[in-house]
Design a protein around this motif. Structure first.
Motif, mmCIF file in Angstrom:
data_model
loop_
_atom_site.group_PDB
_atom_site.id
_atom_site.type_symbol
_atom_site.label_atom_id
_atom_site.label_comp_id
_atom_site.label_asym_id
_atom_site.label_seq_id
_atom_site.Cartn_x
_atom_site.Cartn_y
_atom_site.Cartn_z
ATOM 1 N N TYR A 149 43.686 19.035 -26.595
ATOM 2 C CA TYR A 149 45.024 19.368 -27.288
ATOM 3 C C TYR A 149 45.693 17.979 -27.873
ATOM 4 O O TYR A 149 45.921 17.245 -26.824
ATOM 5 N N PRO A 150 45.912 17.625 -28.960
ATOM 6 C CA PRO A 150 46.420 16.222 -29.145
ATOM 7 C C PRO A 150 47.821 16.140 -28.820
ATOM 8 O O PRO A 150 48.595 16.823 -28.996
ATOM 9 N N TYR A 151 48.095 14.926 -27.949
ATOM 10 C CA TYR A 151 49.414 15.117 -27.500
ATOM 11 C C TYR A 151 49.872 13.545 -27.467
ATOM 12 O O TYR A 151 48.829 12.669 -27.010
ATOM 13 N N GLN A 152 51.108 13.260 -27.365
ATOM 14 C CA GLN A 152 51.579 11.697 -27.010
ATOM 15 C C GLN A 152 52.599 11.843 -25.732
ATOM 16 O O GLN A 152 52.702 13.008 -25.421
ATOM 17 N N GLN A 153 52.547 10.831 -25.167
ATOM 18 C CA GLN A 153 53.305 11.060 -23.947
ATOM 19 C C GLN A 153 54.350 9.737 -23.727
ATOM 20 O O GLN A 153 54.024 8.614 -24.250
ATOM 21 N N THR A 154 55.236 9.865 -23.187
ATOM 22 C CA THR A 154 56.492 8.927 -22.921
ATOM 23 C C THR A 154 56.412 8.808 -21.270
ATOM 24 O O THR A 154 56.980 9.773 -20.717
ATOM 25 N N ASN A 155 55.838 7.697 -20.973
ATOM 26 C CA ASN A 155 55.514 7.750 -19.364
ATOM 27 C C ASN A 155 56.766 6.701 -18.893
ATOM 28 O O ASN A 155 56.491 5.567 -19.287
ATOM 29 N N TYR A 156 57.562 6.934 -17.926
ATOM 30 C CA TYR A 156 58.571 6.296 -17.720
ATOM 31 C C TYR A 156 58.299 5.510 -16.403
ATOM 32 O O TYR A 156 57.641 6.230 -15.514
ATOM 33 N N THR A 157 58.271 4.036 -16.398
ATOM 34 C CA THR A 157 58.211 3.502 -14.920
ATOM 35 C C THR A 157 59.318 3.621 -14.057
ATOM 36 O O THR A 157 60.464 3.578 -14.561
ATOM 37 N N PHE A 158 59.014 3.511 -12.658
ATOM 38 C CA PHE A 158 60.353 3.450 -11.750
ATOM 39 C C PHE A 158 61.205 2.062 -12.057
ATOM 40 O O PHE A 158 62.260 2.058 -11.970
ATOM 41 N N GLU A 159 60.511 1.076 -12.534
ATOM 42 C CA GLU A 159 61.178 -0.152 -12.364
ATOM 43 C C GLU A 159 61.861 -0.157 -13.972
ATOM 44 O O GLU A 159 62.923 -0.741 -13.997
ATOM 45 N N GLY A 160 61.338 0.677 -14.862
ATOM 46 C CA GLY A 160 62.225 0.547 -16.143
ATOM 47 C C GLY A 160 62.759 2.055 -16.426
ATOM 48 O O GLY A 160 62.917 2.598 -17.491
#
Ligand SMILES: N[C@@H](CCC(=O)N[C@@H](CS)C(=O)NCC(=O)O)C(=O)O
Length: 208
Positions: A29-40
């Motif tokens: 299934y097509p998806y986008q992700q917003t992956n947050y880093t601990f540093e950011g």
């Protein structure tokens, strides 16, 4: 519905939100992700948490067009519906046994993360009280089977893989005693062609 953009927001690690990623990948299934880093982390805490218009801001979140939800298990249910993968939930009484592994492992994933942030006696206590006994039970329930419910992949396997993988990377000394027992299961999961392709893609936010 399917023409809308689906965005999954979570930390850039395969922890509590990871089963949702597996479900999207298995369905292609097509998806986008917003992956947050601990540093950011401020990108989440100081910006998106306040600005995305979520009713109950948390990670993971799912935004599908104008539709916005949080709570990882709720998102799992939504994605199972959306991608018509209800077979992963099992049927009859097995459904509840699958959910037993699902909910146990969901909790275990956060216990592993919590233990990994501690040191000394506190860490030892977390591991001995909250982590190791659960993996011993998982080992007994899995036995020599290919997957938790025989040969057919279910949601239980997706959660168990995520938990065992977290143990291996965040508490490696603890993992060692289970390596032999869980090794074949881990390999069985990793050899599913869509999982294999996903794990070697840049979409997979692996432990560094
Ligand atoms: N019950 C929630 C718990 C969510 C939760 O604790 N999220 C953690 C990561 S696993 C987090 O960092 N949330 C971001 C925040 O508190 O703003 C769920 O299952 O989604």
């Amino acid at each position: 519905m399917s023409s809308l953009t689906l965005n999954l927001g979570y930390w850039a690690y395969p922890l509590r939100g990871q089963p949702i990623r597996y479900l999207l990948e298995l369905a292609q299934y097509p998806y986008q992700q917003t992956n947050y880093t601990f540093e950011g982390a401020n990108d989440w805490f100081e910006k998106d948490k306040k600005e995305l218009g979520l009713d109950f801001p948390n990670l993971p979140y799912l935004i599908h067009g104008d539709f916005k939800i949080t709570e990882s298990q709720n998102i799992v249910d939504y994605v199972l519906d959306l991608t018509k993968q209800h077979h992963l939930l099992g049927s009859g009484l097995t459904k509840f046994q699958i959910d037993n592994v699902r909910f146990l492992c969901n909790e275990l994933i956060s216990k592993i993360f919590l233990a990994s942030t501690k040191t000394g006696e506190e860490k030892k206590a977390e591991i001995n009280n909250s982590v190791t006994p659960k993996f011993k039970r998982l080992q007994a329930v899995l036995g020599n089977k290919k997957f938790f419910f025989e040969d057919k992949l279910t949601l239980a396997d997706i959660y168990a893989y995520t938990a065992i993988n977290a143990l291996q990377h965040l508490l490696n000394d603890e993992y060692k005693q289970f390596a032999q027992a869980f090794g074949p299961f881990m390999k069985n999961f990793e050899e599913i062609p869509l999982i294999k392709a996903y794990h070697s893609s840049t979409r997979y936010p692996r432990f560094k």
